[in-house]
Design an enzyme around this catalytic site. Structure first.
Site, short mmCIF file in Angstrom:
data_model
loop_
_atom_site.label_atom_id
_atom_site.label_comp_id
_atom_site.label_asym_id
_atom_site.label_seq_id
_atom_site.Cartn_x
_atom_site.Cartn_y
_atom_site.Cartn_z
CG ASP A 145 -2.06 0.96 1.11
OD1 ASP A 145 -3.21 0.51 0.97
OD2 ASP A 145 -1.82 2.19 1.15
CG HIS A 177 -8.73 -2.89 -2.36
ND1 HIS A 177 -9.68 -2.15 -3.03
CD2 HIS A 177 -8.54 -2.26 -1.18
CE1 HIS A 177 -10.04 -1.12 -2.28
NE2 HIS A 177 -9.38 -1.17 -1.15
CB VAL A 189 -9.24 2.03 -4.67
CG1 VAL A 189 -8.91 1.49 -6.06
CG2 VAL A 189 -8.24 3.12 -4.28
P1 5GP Z 1 -9.82 1.44 0.45
O1 5GP Z 1 -9.99 2.65 1.33
O2 5GP Z 1 -10.48 1.63 -0.89
O3 5GP Z 1 -10.22 0.17 1.13
O4 5GP Z 1 -8.26 1.27 0.24
C1 5GP Z 1 -7.57 1.80 -0.84
C2 5GP Z 1 -6.11 1.70 -0.51
O5 5GP Z 1 -5.37 1.88 -1.69
C3 5GP Z 1 -5.62 2.75 0.48
O6 5GP Z 1 -5.04 2.10 1.62
C4 5GP Z 1 -4.59 3.55 -0.31
O7 5GP Z 1 -3.48 3.96 0.45
C5 5GP Z 1 -4.20 2.59 -1.41
N1 5GP Z 1 -3.80 3.23 -2.66
C6 5GP Z 1 -4.47 4.20 -3.33
N2 5GP Z 1 -3.80 4.53 -4.45
C7 5GP Z 1 -2.71 3.73 -4.50
C8 5GP Z 1 -1.64 3.61 -5.46
O8 5GP Z 1 -1.56 4.29 -6.48
N3 5GP Z 1 -0.67 2.68 -5.16
C9 5GP Z 1 -0.73 1.91 -4.05
N4 5GP Z 1 0.28 1.04 -3.87
N5 5GP Z 1 -1.71 2.00 -3.14
C10 5GP Z 1 -2.70 2.91 -3.37
#
Ligand code: 5GP
Ligand code: ZN
Length: 114
Positions: free
Chosen positions: A30, A100, A96
């Site tokens: 992440d 995931h 996102v």
């Molecule tokens: P959500 O809040 O949707 O469950 O988690 C999305 C995760 O994706 C977050 O922890 C955020 O830090 C990670 N994330 C967002 N954009 C990117 C990216 O471009 N690269 C990586 N490696 N992680 C990302």
């Protein structure tokens, strides 16, 4: 899927710090780690969220858990334990919109909701 950041990572348009890859699954660190070890595991197929999982996609979820177990073994945090989180939709805090699985490891996690 256009405008999906994780699809762009899968296609190599956006770089990532890769942990695991096979034909169906990709895992990478992440970008904004919440714990000392914070890995995201995603299906290569664009599935918007857990709520968008079709019957035919269900086997990928089992495979992802197998990959999570393999990563835990290889990265050395299987023994100490870890937490797997899937945020789904608005109330789940999903940002996102590509399914995931968060693997959180490397410290004792305190804030238990369940
Ligand atoms: P959500 O809040 O949707 O469950 O988690 C999305 C995760 O994706 C977050 O922890 C955020 O830090 C990670 N994330 C967002 N954009 C990117 C990216 O471009 N690269 C990586 N490696 N992680 C990302
Ligand atoms: Zn996507």
């Amino acid at each position: 899927m256009e405008d999906c950041i994780f699809c762009k990572i899968i296609e190599g348009q956006i770089p990532c710090n890769k942990v695991y890859e096979d034909e169906e699954i990709l895992a990478f660190h992440d970008i904004n780690p919440a714990t000392p070890i914070h890995i995201l595991v995603i299906p290569k197929k664009h599935i918007t969220s857990l709520a968008h999982l079709s019957k035919e996609d269900e086997p990928i979820v089992g495979k992802i858990y197998g990959v999570i177990n393999k990563i835990a073994q290889e990265q050395g945090f299987k023994q100490d334990g870890y937490r797997v989180i899937v945020n789904c939709g608005k109330n789940g805090g999903q940002e996102v919109m590509h399914l995931h699985f968060h693997i959180l490891a490397g410290k004792q996690l305190g804030e238990k909701i369940v």
